[in-house]
Design a protein around this motif. Structure first.
Motif, mmCIF file in Angstrom:
data_model
loop_
_atom_site.group_PDB
_atom_site.id
_atom_site.type_symbol
_atom_site.label_atom_id
_atom_site.label_comp_id
_atom_site.label_asym_id
_atom_site.label_seq_id
_atom_site.Cartn_x
_atom_site.Cartn_y
_atom_site.Cartn_z
ATOM 1 N N ILE A 143 34.991 43.922 71.643
ATOM 2 C CA ILE A 143 35.706 42.895 71.224
ATOM 3 C C ILE A 143 35.606 41.684 72.329
ATOM 4 O O ILE A 143 35.678 40.644 71.821
ATOM 5 C CB ILE A 143 37.013 43.171 70.706
ATOM 6 N N ILE A 202 44.323 43.235 66.973
ATOM 7 C CA ILE A 202 43.908 42.500 68.159
ATOM 8 C C ILE A 202 43.463 40.868 67.835
ATOM 9 O O ILE A 202 43.901 40.095 68.473
ATOM 10 C CB ILE A 202 42.540 43.093 68.662
ATOM 11 N N PHE A 203 43.055 40.637 66.620
ATOM 12 C CA PHE A 203 42.786 39.411 66.195
ATOM 13 C C PHE A 203 44.010 38.630 66.009
ATOM 14 O O PHE A 203 44.317 37.623 66.522
ATOM 15 C CB PHE A 203 41.898 39.138 65.269
ATOM 16 N N PHE A 204 45.130 39.133 65.497
ATOM 17 C CA PHE A 204 46.131 38.718 65.101
ATOM 18 C C PHE A 204 47.256 38.623 66.378
ATOM 19 O O PHE A 204 47.946 37.694 66.518
ATOM 20 C CB PHE A 204 46.874 39.458 63.900
ATOM 21 N N TYR A 205 47.270 39.886 66.998
ATOM 22 C CA TYR A 205 48.421 40.112 68.043
ATOM 23 C C TYR A 205 47.961 40.101 69.357
ATOM 24 O O TYR A 205 48.775 40.245 70.412
ATOM 25 C CB TYR A 205 49.470 40.958 67.465
ATOM 26 N N GLY A 206 46.694 40.070 69.539
ATOM 27 C CA GLY A 206 46.075 40.352 70.833
ATOM 28 C C GLY A 206 46.139 41.643 71.169
ATOM 29 O O GLY A 206 46.616 42.681 70.733
ATOM 30 N N ILE A 207 45.371 41.882 72.498
ATOM 31 C CA ILE A 207 45.333 43.258 73.050
ATOM 32 C C ILE A 207 46.485 43.559 73.921
ATOM 33 O O ILE A 207 46.540 44.809 74.226
ATOM 34 C CB ILE A 207 44.093 43.131 73.892
ATOM 35 N N LYS A 208 47.290 42.639 74.023
ATOM 36 C CA LYS A 208 48.529 42.923 74.967
ATOM 37 C C LYS A 208 49.656 43.513 74.112
ATOM 38 O O LYS A 208 49.786 43.162 72.878
ATOM 39 C CB LYS A 208 49.083 41.664 75.528
ATOM 40 N N LYS A 264 48.718 30.090 65.800
ATOM 41 C CA LYS A 264 48.840 29.026 66.824
ATOM 42 C C LYS A 264 47.782 28.003 66.504
ATOM 43 O O LYS A 264 47.011 28.118 65.804
ATOM 44 C CB LYS A 264 48.123 29.888 68.033
ATOM 45 N N ILE A 304 35.732 33.038 66.124
ATOM 46 C CA ILE A 304 36.315 34.170 66.797
ATOM 47 C C ILE A 304 36.534 35.201 65.567
ATOM 48 O O ILE A 304 36.203 36.376 65.836
ATOM 49 C CB ILE A 304 37.534 33.548 67.457
ATOM 50 N N THR A 315 31.902 42.677 65.528
ATOM 51 C CA THR A 315 32.233 43.752 66.415
ATOM 52 C C THR A 315 31.618 45.021 65.743
ATOM 53 O O THR A 315 31.136 45.974 66.338
ATOM 54 C CB THR A 315 33.543 43.701 67.275
ATOM 55 N N LYS A 352 42.387 29.025 75.908
ATOM 56 C CA LYS A 352 42.941 29.404 74.415
ATOM 57 C C LYS A 352 42.421 30.248 73.805
ATOM 58 O O LYS A 352 43.050 30.991 73.393
ATOM 59 C CB LYS A 352 42.803 27.825 73.521
ATOM 60 N N ILE A 353 41.174 30.417 74.151
ATOM 61 C CA ILE A 353 40.264 31.708 73.463
ATOM 62 C C ILE A 353 40.860 32.761 74.314
ATOM 63 O O ILE A 353 40.977 33.800 73.400
ATOM 64 C CB ILE A 353 38.958 31.314 73.603
ATOM 65 N N ASP A 385 43.466 33.524 75.587
ATOM 66 C CA ASP A 385 44.797 33.637 74.987
ATOM 67 C C ASP A 385 44.592 34.518 73.698
ATOM 68 O O ASP A 385 45.576 35.585 73.566
ATOM 69 C CB ASP A 385 45.456 32.487 74.739
ATOM 70 N N ILE A 386 43.841 34.266 72.978
ATOM 71 C CA ILE A 386 43.682 34.922 71.496
ATOM 72 C C ILE A 386 43.268 36.112 71.878
ATOM 73 O O ILE A 386 43.939 37.468 71.256
ATOM 74 C CB ILE A 386 42.678 34.248 70.549
ATOM 75 N N PHE A 387 42.405 36.665 72.744
ATOM 76 C CA PHE A 387 42.078 37.669 73.196
ATOM 77 C C PHE A 387 43.616 38.804 73.653
ATOM 78 O O PHE A 387 43.413 39.813 73.135
ATOM 79 C CB PHE A 387 41.070 38.068 74.136
ATOM 80 N N PHE A 388 44.119 38.100 74.439
ATOM 81 C CA PHE A 388 45.122 38.803 75.084
ATOM 82 C C PHE A 388 46.619 38.976 74.039
ATOM 83 O O PHE A 388 47.037 40.046 73.794
ATOM 84 C CB PHE A 388 45.907 38.292 76.131
ATOM 85 N N TYR A 389 46.839 37.844 73.338
ATOM 86 C CA TYR A 389 48.082 37.545 72.697
ATOM 87 C C TYR A 389 47.815 37.361 71.062
ATOM 88 O O TYR A 389 48.710 37.356 70.401
ATOM 89 C CB TYR A 389 48.990 36.460 73.109
ATOM 90 N N GLY A 390 46.375 37.208 70.695
ATOM 91 C CA GLY A 390 46.253 37.227 69.206
ATOM 92 C C GLY A 390 46.412 35.726 68.918
ATOM 93 O O GLY A 390 46.935 34.899 69.480
ATOM 94 N N ILE A 391 46.069 35.440 67.417
ATOM 95 C CA ILE A 391 46.129 34.450 67.029
ATOM 96 C C ILE A 391 47.713 33.954 66.325
ATOM 97 O O ILE A 391 47.830 32.649 65.932
ATOM 98 C CB ILE A 391 44.969 33.936 65.788
ATOM 99 N N ILE A 427 34.098 38.160 71.953
ATOM 100 C CA ILE A 427 34.985 36.973 72.002
ATOM 101 C C ILE A 427 34.476 35.881 73.085
ATOM 102 O O ILE A 427 34.264 34.746 72.744
ATOM 103 C CB ILE A 427 36.476 37.350 72.309
#
Lengths: 194, 194, 194, 194
Positions: free
Chosen positions: B156, A184-190, A146, A156, A163, B180-181, B183-189, B160
């Motif tokens: 995590i 999670i870093f790449f795809y998020g926690i969702k 992104k 981040i 962690t 944006k940050i 967003d990374i937690f939720f959807y990843g980078i 973050i």
DNA sequence: CATGAATGAGGCTTCATTCAT
DNA sequence: TATGAATGAAGCCTCATTCAT
């Protein structure tokens, strides 16, 4: 080209600093751990702080070298980040405590105090962040990642890898979770939206 | 119901501890900052460490209370995490330095050293992690979140959010990057795969 | 086999302790008197009290050794007591002040306070009393002495010898009175009844 | 004509001084024991030392008065000494610890330190010795006692009576031994030669 | 008179650094 | 080079004394 003694002292110092922290560590502790006389330490280092700086410097240099090497490999940014993450994660989760010596936390420790340490270290920290940021920028450029502030992305990234260090205090079997955390870093926690 | 003096000392201590760190802070520094005599401090605190513990305790209590409040709201886990993230992020990016007193870093600082501090604090840290983990567990249950170790998720999450603190050293305009940050937690980078 | 420095410090400490007493004596006083730096003292003693204990211990050991030696001689109990009395009396009347460090008064000084000192010292004090008591018991057995509680006899003996110390404050020519004082211990203050 | 408060403070101070000694006693200890505020103490006494001096003074005055009274009775010197001995012995063996406050030991305690205390006390101590010496001189004159230095005799007398204090540490049933001990003062430790 | 919170001088002890051997 | 005994500055804490209430 460091002498054997100097190397021995650094090794010992790292061990003690990690265990006790900078201030509670006594020169005596280091001398004892290194198996040398207290005076000997002053033949190789001007003072306690410079030992610490030296250690930090070594580690940062190694990390920087590693990042440079990875950065130059002919693989995607994502692959680079994966490789780096794996290495960092393993270091952090293996060595415990080491982080307090190596990572971002030091920025904090050095706030306001130990100007020398801060000055000498800031540059390398920045360099490290920049190298990571460069990879991220590259990933953004190739649409692998992104569009975010690359430095922020780098931070981040580091914090998530980091962690694993803290996790030991609260969770068992941290190492086994590497892939999930990376995920999670790449795809998020969702979860992937269907 | 703390006395005025005690409050004044705590305020001053917090300021100094944040600025200089625990060890380099002198009781004299705190006394001077609080505008009281050195001896006065010992009317309210048994020693230097107990001031620190007291501060940490206060902050953690506040954070715990906040997490409890959010935890009980009738909203989704995702919404809870968003609210919490926003607050943490703002605190961390506003107050600078304050974090060194409040966050996860302290776990590290207290490893091995200052048993009393560690003992007194560990419990609250765990509680904090647990409250976050509970929300994450809830999210997992409702398929809002991926199935991961909830405590790891909590860590995590905190790391973050905490990134915003360190970010000041390397980036300007941190506050603007909150969404944006998160967003990374939720959807990843990684960008959404088509 | 004590080092020179340790000996020097002990000598100095004794001088100062005698002159000023335990509490008013400052570590600085001792350091100055010994001609060493304050810190040096802590290379040989863990704290102020341990210097005091060490001194007391030395003196008591010497007295105990002396009593043992006399105790084993092939002479009558009366002769033993005479010898001991002479030595004690001379020490007490010569050295002035020294006694405050060595004698029974310390039992008092240490009552309730300075547990460590008391514990470490009590045993040797008891030993000393016991050795004297043994001689007195022997004298009683051989009808040389009246039948009294031997420990009480030992204490009276010590106190009378000790009188020579206090006497300086009120009387001149104390030393010359030794035989008269001893005579009171053996035969009382009453003249021989016809 | 002392106020109630002053009396209360003195009583408390005596208790604490006896238990802990002069230096380890804190003004707070005395205040607490007396049930008054710390500041109140300074309304009646200029400083810590003056409380001590006051106590010593009181005790010595009482003893002096007692000796004067006995001295004037129409009885033999021997009878006077017996009466005094009985009283002293009982005090010493009853109150334990009290002696450290009242007797000859204080001469020692005050060596070199606490000039004021010494100055204020020396005179009364001398007076006390003199009164005893006077009785002894009288006894000598009437051939009741051996010809010895009366002051030395007085000191020996006091020391023997004082023995009962220390005795508690080593012997049980001290009080019962009064007559035997007195007997040693008068007739010595040697049995009557046939 | 009474209070007790506040003061700050001063003591003990630690420990980074030096230096004679 | 290596040693480790010695140094002394500096920090924490105590507690007698003061003073505003």
């Amino acid at each position: 080209m460091k002498s054997d003694k100097e190397e021995k002292i650094l090794k010992a110092a790292e061990k003690v600093f990690i265990k006790k922290g900078f201030f509670p560590t006594r020169i005596d502790d280091i001398a004892e751990a290194a198996g040398v006389a207290k005076g000997t330490i002053y033949l190789y280092f001007s003072d306690k702080q410079s030992i610490y700086v030296s250690l930090l410097d070594n580690r940062l240099r190694k990390m920087i070298d590693f990042l440079k090497k990875i950065g130059n490999e002919k693989i995607t940014a994502t692959e680079k980040l994966e490789k780096i993450f794996n290495v960092l994660f393993d270091i952090f989760s293996d060595v415990k405590g080491m982080i307090s010596l190596v990572t971002i936390e030091n920025i904090n420790l050095t706030t306001e105090i130990m100007k020398e340490l801060r000055v000498k270290t800031k540059h390398k920290f920045s360099q490290l962040i920049d190298l990571l940021a460069k990879i991220i920028r590259e990933g953004i450029k190739h649409k692998e990642l992104k569009s975010i502030n690359p430095k922020m992305g780098a931070l981040i990234f580091l914090n998530i890898a980091h962690t694993s260090f803290q996790a030991h205090m609260f969770i068992s079997g941290v190492k086994e979770q590497r892939e999930k955390i990376k995920d999670i870093f790449f795809y998020g926690i969702k979860p992937k939206s269907k």
